[in-house]
Design an enzyme around this catalytic site. Sequence first.
Site: not given
Length: 316
Positions: A114, A141, A144, A236, A276
């Site tokens: 990450r 991502h 996700q 988001d 998310c």
Amino acid sequence: MATNAIVAPISLSPDLLTGAEWSSAHTRDLLQLSADIKARPGRYASTLTGKCIALIFEKPSLRTRVTFDVGIQSMGGNVVFLDHTQAQASLGARESIADVARNLDRWVQGIVARVYRQQVLDEMAANAEIPVINALSDKFHPCQALADYFTLTERFGNLRGFQLTYVGDGNNVCHSLMYLAARLGVHLRIATPPDYTPLPEVVSDSKRVARETKAKIELLTDSREAVSGAQAVYTDSWTSMGFESEEKTRTAIFQPYQVNAELMSLATPEALFMHCLPAHRGLEVTPEVLDGPQSVVLDQSENRMYVQKAILHTLF
């Protein structure tokens, strides 16, 4: 799906860096595998027996850290956590990223990272023979987005022609949603301010794949137009990690893109709300929407673990 045998691993790229490595068929198969792992976790309890996975985190995390850690252990594997969340310990500061990757290649069987920069993942993958999985970068991502589409398949089944709208910043989550929408035949509308659109190369590649799958990728600036008739509405954070200095400016620019009850009323009556997480109540979404009956944010969060277990099962 057969019910008397473990679902076979899918033949894929040895790494998951963007989600664009995967074909339409492979993406659908992985979602099917995720469903089998969720329904029958015991069948996959020995996938990672004798294997150790390095978790390298430059950014703070709740969902990504816990779902990978618990998921790996539930498949018989072990985890070594390398904490690079302190600025002075960022990757590449003490020794080169290539050297980190080459050393880890001798000790562990996989890397989950990450990071702030996509280039870090690319360099790791280029210097290690073991699988490298993108657990979040500035550009993508994929874990996700796969969990998001898995959540939708649980509710709606086949997603060909499904109307999904993303409202907000054209960021890493948006990019991964685009790549996978193109591969799953989803009709994705994206509404962003003019100066915050997704990367042109991601748009171009997504539209190229979409022509083959009959998916649609539309870029708009009007959130109301984008949400009209949507079966799910996704947003988001307006200010991702690494852009904190822009927070005040972004809050003003993105205010017309807030997902609230009025905006959701333009979608279909059964439309779902997606995020998310972490969410900022009163900014990109109001509490009544985030915590309301249309919200599936906790389903998305839970499904991160099953999708990531499917990724690990596949790569190993």
